[in-house]
Write a protein that holds these residues in place. Structure first.
Motif, short mmCIF file in Angstrom:
data_model
loop_
_atom_site.label_atom_id
_atom_site.label_comp_id
_atom_site.label_asym_id
_atom_site.label_seq_id
_atom_site.Cartn_x
_atom_site.Cartn_y
_atom_site.Cartn_z
N ILE A 18 10.15 -3.88 -5.98
CA ILE A 18 10.98 -3.10 -6.49
C ILE A 18 10.18 -3.44 -7.30
CG2 ILE A 18 12.47 -5.48 -5.99
CD1 ILE A 18 14.34 -3.89 -6.26
N GLY A 19 11.00 -2.57 -8.73
CA GLY A 19 10.93 -2.72 -10.24
C GLY A 19 9.87 -1.00 -10.48
N GLY A 20 11.19 0.21 -11.17
CA GLY A 20 9.90 0.84 -11.93
C GLY A 20 9.94 1.79 -11.22
N ILE A 21 10.06 1.85 -9.74
CA ILE A 21 9.31 2.72 -9.01
C ILE A 21 9.38 3.83 -8.46
CG2 ILE A 21 8.01 2.49 -6.36
CD1 ILE A 21 8.45 -0.88 -6.74
N GLY A 22 8.11 4.63 -8.51
CA GLY A 22 8.71 5.74 -8.38
C GLY A 22 8.21 6.89 -7.52
N ARG A 23 7.88 8.92 -7.73
CA ARG A 23 6.63 9.23 -7.58
C ARG A 23 5.37 8.95 -7.84
NH1 ARG A 23 7.82 15.72 -8.25
NH2 ARG A 23 10.08 15.10 -7.28
N GLU A 24 6.23 8.90 -9.39
CA GLU A 24 4.38 8.18 -10.78
C GLU A 24 3.46 7.30 -9.90
OE1 GLU A 24 7.06 8.43 -11.52
OE2 GLU A 24 7.78 10.57 -12.38
N ASN A 25 4.46 6.34 -9.89
CA ASN A 25 3.01 5.58 -9.67
C ASN A 25 3.65 4.79 -7.93
OD1 ASN A 25 5.92 4.04 -9.73
ND2 ASN A 25 5.84 3.56 -11.97
N MET A 26 4.17 5.15 -7.48
CA MET A 26 3.74 4.70 -5.84
C MET A 26 2.53 4.95 -5.29
SD MET A 26 6.48 5.55 -2.55
CE MET A 26 8.00 5.73 -3.17
N PRO A 27 1.90 5.32 -5.15
CA PRO A 27 0.52 5.27 -4.72
C PRO A 27 -0.28 4.07 -4.58
CG PRO A 27 1.22 7.71 -5.84
CD PRO A 27 2.37 6.37 -5.90
N GLN A 28 0.46 3.81 -6.21
CA GLN A 28 -0.74 2.82 -6.57
C GLN A 28 -0.38 0.98 -5.84
OE1 GLN A 28 -0.20 1.44 -10.58
NE2 GLN A 28 0.07 3.40 -11.50
N LEU A 29 0.69 1.21 -5.35
CA LEU A 29 0.89 0.21 -4.30
C LEU A 29 -0.01 0.28 -2.54
CD1 LEU A 29 5.19 -0.16 -5.06
CD2 LEU A 29 3.23 -1.30 -6.06
N ALA A 30 -0.30 1.29 -2.81
CA ALA A 30 -1.04 1.58 -1.08
C ALA A 30 -2.14 0.34 -1.22
CB ALA A 30 -1.94 2.93 -1.31
N GLY A 31 -2.21 -0.11 0.32
CA GLY A 31 -3.20 -1.32 0.09
C GLY A 31 -2.57 -3.03 -0.23
#
Length: 215
Positions: free
Chosen positions: A165-178
């Motif tokens: 949680i926290g500031g997640i959107g379409r631009e940065n969600m891929p950074q959470l992979a893995g």
């Protein structure tokens, strides 16, 4: 409603800041139509009686879509409205006390920003963790930030699932992979969208890619 980690995939957390063109109820229904898998009703400014009244309506709405309703902070509101669970922060009612009062089938989410907090929440009976803030949050400008590496460490330290949680959107969600998350909890990315239903369809597809690698 029995809890499963799949329900964390696309977790919508409400905020009245973007009501106007639609009521909050209408916004939530649009999000449900778009595929959100869990809804948290967060109302910092409502009196308890009004919060309960609203929660009863939203619980019925979520039930029609087979999606659990979680109440932010207030166990009393959650129990009185028949909601599926409650999410509590570090300064709220302890998880162990909630479990004693609410029973085994009540869903309990707990905020965690460190491995120690995550392990304690799990030991005390939490069903899932909300971990963050992983990015700068427009809705909680003073939120304590954690890194993606810390998110990965927390997810790896416990057996219960976690939603970032926290500031997640379409631009940065891929950074959470893995990182090992089971999903993402979003506020402004959902409720500030011009077309909430369409945005949630896109966000759900992205969440599935991040969590399952497109499988």
């Amino acid at each position: 409603m029995k809890f499963s980690r799949e329900q964390l995939l696309l977790y919508a957390v409400t905020d009245r800041a973007w009501t106007g063109r639609q009521t909050l109820y209408e916004q939530i229904e649009s999000a449900l139509k778009g595929g959100v898998t869990m809804v948290q009703l967060r109302e910092k400014g409502l009196a308890e009686a009004e919060f309960i009244k609203e929660a009863v309506r939203v619980r019925e709405l979520c039930g029609r879509y087979g999606v659990p309703l979680i109440i932010n902070d207030s166990l009393e509101t959650a129990l009185a409205s028949g909601a599926d669970g409650v999410h509590v922060g570090l300064e709220d009612l302890p998880v162990a006390e909630i479990r004693r009062r609410a029973g085994r089938d009540f869903i309990i989410g707990a905020t965690a920003k460190t491995v120690e907090q995550a392990k304690k929440a799990e030991a005390d009976g939490a069903d899932y963790l909300g971990v963050g803030a992983v990015f700068p949050s427009p809705t909680k400008k003073n939120a304590i930030r954690i890194t993606v590496g810390q998110l990965r460490e927390i997810c790896g330290a416990v057996s219960i699932p976690a939603a970032a949680i926290g500031g997640i959107g379409r631009e940065n969600m891929p950074q959470l992979a893995g990182t090992g998350i089971s999903g993402a909890a979003l506020v402004s990315a959902v409720f500030s969208a011009g077309d909430i239903e369409a945005e949630c369809r896109l966000l759900r597809k992205m969440a599935e890619e991040v969590v399952h690698g497109g499988k």
